[in-house]
Design a protein around this motif. Sequence first.
Motif, PDB file in Angstrom:
ATOM      1  N   ILE A  59       0.855  -1.187   0.000  1.00  0.00           N
ATOM      2  CA  ILE A  59       0.000   0.000   0.000  1.00  0.00           C
ATOM      3  C   ILE A  59       0.895   1.242   0.000  1.00  0.00           C
ATOM      4  CG2 ILE A  59      -1.719   1.338   1.287  1.00  0.00           C
ATOM      5  CD1 ILE A  59      -2.634  -1.295   2.581  1.00  0.00           C
ATOM      6  N   ALA A  60       0.593   2.208  -0.866  1.00  0.00           N
ATOM      7  CA  ALA A  60       1.282   3.502  -0.860  1.00  0.00           C
ATOM      8  C   ALA A  60       0.295   4.544  -0.338  1.00  0.00           C
ATOM      9  CB  ALA A  60       1.762   3.872  -2.257  1.00  0.00           C
ATOM     10  N   PHE A  61       0.629   5.146   0.793  1.00  0.00           N
ATOM     11  CA  PHE A  61      -0.212   6.184   1.378  1.00  0.00           C
ATOM     12  C   PHE A  61       0.170   7.542   0.796  1.00  0.00           C
ATOM     13  CE2 PHE A  61      -0.230   2.821   4.604  1.00  0.00           C
ATOM     14  CZ  PHE A  61      -1.590   2.702   4.847  1.00  0.00           C
ATOM     15  N   SER A  62      -0.754   8.513   0.884  1.00  0.00           N
ATOM     16  CA  SER A  62      -0.517   9.862   0.352  1.00  0.00           C
ATOM     17  C   SER A  62       0.636  10.569   1.049  1.00  0.00           C
ATOM     18  CB  SER A  62      -1.799  10.699   0.459  1.00  0.00           C
ATOM     19  OG  SER A  62      -2.217  10.785   1.813  1.00  0.00           O
ATOM     20  N   THR A  63       1.062  10.088   2.184  1.00  0.00           N
ATOM     21  CA  THR A  63       2.184  10.671   2.931  1.00  0.00           C
ATOM     22  C   THR A  63       3.539  10.211   2.398  1.00  0.00           C
ATOM     23  OG1 THR A  63       2.107   8.833   4.483  1.00  0.00           O
ATOM     24  CG2 THR A  63       0.838  10.817   5.053  1.00  0.00           C
ATOM     25  N   GLY A  64       3.540   9.241   1.460  1.00  0.00           N
ATOM     26  CA  GLY A  64       4.778   8.683   0.945  1.00  0.00           C
ATOM     27  C   GLY A  64       5.209   7.413   1.665  1.00  0.00           C
ATOM     28  N   VAL A  65       4.481   7.045   2.691  1.00  0.00           N
ATOM     29  CA  VAL A  65       4.787   5.824   3.428  1.00  0.00           C
ATOM     30  C   VAL A  65       4.276   4.619   2.645  1.00  0.00           C
ATOM     31  CG1 VAL A  65       4.277   4.504   5.543  1.00  0.00           C
ATOM     32  CG2 VAL A  65       4.785   6.947   5.681  1.00  0.00           C
ATOM     33  N   ILE A  66       5.103   3.573   2.588  1.00  0.00           N
ATOM     34  CA  ILE A  66       4.724   2.303   1.962  1.00  0.00           C
ATOM     35  C   ILE A  66       4.495   1.296   3.084  1.00  0.00           C
ATOM     36  CG2 ILE A  66       5.473   0.385   0.477  1.00  0.00           C
ATOM     37  CD1 ILE A  66       5.104   2.880  -1.162  1.00  0.00           C
ATOM     38  N   LYS A  67       3.373   0.597   3.032  1.00  0.00           N
ATOM     39  CA  LYS A  67       3.042  -0.444   4.007  1.00  0.00           C
ATOM     40  C   LYS A  67       3.022  -1.764   3.267  1.00  0.00           C
ATOM     41  CE  LYS A  67       0.735  -2.578   7.482  1.00  0.00           C
ATOM     42  NZ  LYS A  67       1.139  -3.959   7.408  1.00  0.00           N
ATOM     43  N   VAL A  68       3.747  -2.751   3.797  1.00  0.00           N
ATOM     44  CA  VAL A  68       3.676  -4.107   3.257  1.00  0.00           C
ATOM     45  C   VAL A  68       3.111  -4.994   4.354  1.00  0.00           C
ATOM     46  CG1 VAL A  68       5.577  -3.757   1.647  1.00  0.00           C
ATOM     47  CG2 VAL A  68       6.060  -4.691   3.908  1.00  0.00           C
ATOM     48  N   GLY A  69       2.399  -6.026   3.954  1.00  0.00           N
ATOM     49  CA  GLY A  69       1.807  -6.907   4.958  1.00  0.00           C
ATOM     50  C   GLY A  69       1.254  -8.169   4.338  1.00  0.00           C
ATOM     51  N   GLN A  70       0.627  -8.971   5.191  1.00  0.00           N
ATOM     52  CA  GLN A  70      -0.001 -10.218   4.758  1.00  0.00           C
ATOM     53  C   GLN A  70      -1.332 -10.364   5.469  1.00  0.00           C
ATOM     54  OE1 GLN A  70      -0.553 -13.000   6.901  1.00  0.00           O
ATOM     55  NE2 GLN A  70       0.698 -12.409   8.646  1.00  0.00           N
ATOM     56  N   SER A  71      -2.218 -11.082   4.836  1.00  0.00           N
ATOM     57  CA  SER A  71      -3.550 -11.307   5.396  1.00  0.00           C
ATOM     58  C   SER A  71      -4.184 -12.507   4.706  1.00  0.00           C
ATOM     59  CB  SER A  71      -4.426 -10.065   5.166  1.00  0.00           C
ATOM     60  OG  SER A  71      -5.749 -10.284   5.614  1.00  0.00           O
ATOM     61  N   LYS A  72      -5.100 -13.151   5.391  1.00  0.00           N
ATOM     62  CA  LYS A  72      -5.881 -14.210   4.752  1.00  0.00           C
ATOM     63  C   LYS A  72      -6.925 -13.600   3.815  1.00  0.00           C
ATOM     64  CE  LYS A  72      -4.923 -17.877   7.773  1.00  0.00           C
ATOM     65  NZ  LYS A  72      -4.480 -19.118   7.246  1.00  0.00           N
ATOM     66  N   ASP A  73      -7.259 -12.319   4.044  1.00  0.00           N
ATOM     67  CA  ASP A  73      -8.238 -11.618   3.218  1.00  0.00           C
ATOM     68  C   ASP A  73      -7.695 -10.228   2.911  1.00  0.00           C
ATOM     69  OD1 ASP A  73     -10.398 -10.288   2.094  1.00  0.00           O
ATOM     70  OD2 ASP A  73     -11.846 -11.002   3.576  1.00  0.00           O
ATOM     71  N   GLY A  74      -6.911 -10.131   1.846  1.00  0.00           N
ATOM     72  CA  GLY A  74      -6.249  -8.884   1.495  1.00  0.00           C
ATOM     73  C   GLY A  74      -7.201  -7.735   1.221  1.00  0.00           C
ATOM     74  N   LYS A  75      -8.312  -8.005   0.568  1.00  0.00           N
ATOM     75  CA  LYS A  75      -9.284  -6.953   0.252  1.00  0.00           C
ATOM     76  C   LYS A  75      -9.836  -6.324   1.535  1.00  0.00           C
ATOM     77  CE  LYS A  75     -13.504  -6.196  -2.415  1.00  0.00           C
ATOM     78  NZ  LYS A  75     -14.523  -6.814  -3.247  1.00  0.00           N
ATOM     79  N   ARG A  76     -10.167  -7.172   2.480  1.00  0.00           N
ATOM     80  CA  ARG A  76     -10.685  -6.680   3.763  1.00  0.00           C
ATOM     81  C   ARG A  76      -9.616  -5.879   4.506  1.00  0.00           C
ATOM     82  NH1 ARG A  76      -9.570  -7.796   8.516  1.00  0.00           N
ATOM     83  NH2 ARG A  76      -8.485  -9.708   7.986  1.00  0.00           N
ATOM     84  N   ARG A  77      -8.374  -6.358   4.475  1.00  0.00           N
ATOM     85  CA  ARG A  77      -7.287  -5.699   5.192  1.00  0.00           C
ATOM     86  C   ARG A  77      -6.983  -4.338   4.587  1.00  0.00           C
ATOM     87  NH1 ARG A  77      -5.529  -4.019   9.317  1.00  0.00           N
ATOM     88  NH2 ARG A  77      -3.366  -4.256   9.925  1.00  0.00           N
ATOM     89  N   VAL A  78      -6.987  -4.229   3.264  1.00  0.00           N
ATOM     90  CA  VAL A  78      -6.757  -2.940   2.614  1.00  0.00           C
ATOM     91  C   VAL A  78      -7.885  -1.970   2.962  1.00  0.00           C
ATOM     92  CG1 VAL A  78      -6.648  -1.749   0.377  1.00  0.00           C
ATOM     93  CG2 VAL A  78      -5.308  -3.839   0.761  1.00  0.00           C
ATOM     94  N   ALA A  79      -9.119  -2.451   2.970  1.00  0.00           N
ATOM     95  CA  ALA A  79     -10.259  -1.608   3.348  1.00  0.00           C
ATOM     96  C   ALA A  79     -10.095  -1.095   4.779  1.00  0.00           C
ATOM     97  CB  ALA A  79     -11.570  -2.375   3.196  1.00  0.00           C
ATOM     98  N   GLN A  80      -9.584  -1.934   5.651  1.00  0.00           N
ATOM     99  CA  GLN A  80      -9.346  -1.535   7.038  1.00  0.00           C
ATOM    100  C   GLN A  80      -8.272  -0.434   7.098  1.00  0.00           C
ATOM    101  OE1 GLN A  80      -7.978  -4.777   9.506  1.00  0.00           O
ATOM    102  NE2 GLN A  80      -8.961  -3.917  11.313  1.00  0.00           N
ATOM    103  N   HIS A  81      -7.196  -0.592   6.329  1.00  0.00           N
ATOM    104  CA  HIS A  81      -6.151   0.440   6.284  1.00  0.00           C
ATOM    105  C   HIS A  81      -6.707   1.743   5.704  1.00  0.00           C
ATOM    106  CE1 HIS A  81      -2.651  -1.655   7.737  1.00  0.00           C
ATOM    107  NE2 HIS A  81      -2.843  -2.662   6.892  1.00  0.00           N
ATOM    108  N   ARG A  82      -7.555   1.622   4.674  1.00  0.00           N
ATOM    109  CA  ARG A  82      -8.144   2.814   4.051  1.00  0.00           C
ATOM    110  C   ARG A  82      -8.993   3.575   5.072  1.00  0.00           C
ATOM    111  NH1 ARG A  82      -8.251   3.557  -1.189  1.00  0.00           N
ATOM    112  NH2 ARG A  82      -8.172   1.339  -1.673  1.00  0.00           N
ATOM    113  N   SER A  83      -9.795   2.848   5.817  1.00  0.00           N
ATOM    114  CA  SER A  83     -10.653   3.469   6.826  1.00  0.00           C
ATOM    115  C   SER A  83      -9.824   4.093   7.953  1.00  0.00           C
ATOM    116  CB  SER A  83     -11.609   2.411   7.391  1.00  0.00           C
ATOM    117  OG  SER A  83     -12.349   2.931   8.468  1.00  0.00           O
TER     118      SER A  83
END
Length: 152
Positions: A59-83
Amino acid sequence: MSTIPPPDRTVRPLIDVIGPPSPETCRRLVVLLKLAEPSTGGARQKIVASADRGQIYVIAFSTGVIKVGQSKDGKRRVAQHRSDSAKHGVSIDHVWVSPLHLNYEGNEGELIAFCRRSGGRVAGGNHQSEYFTGVDFAAVQAFAESLVGIPK
């Protein structure tokens, strides 16, 4: 004179002799068989339960920070980060999520190591080892796509 009955020469399946394996043993056996298979496609892929597979993401955030991670449900996890990031006025500029695959946890470790080798500096946060500044999103995505076990 009594006769001794002949020995039982029937062959019984091992499961009848030692009993059924535990669900955990079955899960591990399926994972081992899958890891030993040279191909990631085909009918055998379907026998691996989704519980044994997961996804990695970048994930690339608007601040320039890059987040890498793992999840059993990537779509749900990205939505959580977005929120969560929106609560702090931060948006997500770019996202990449892998297909479901085995070894997603090991691949996350490889992704973190790549970001560190690429000169990425660890950014603040609760999971400091997964947040980086000074790395290029496209380079991190390209590396992630090259990892072993990710279906092409």
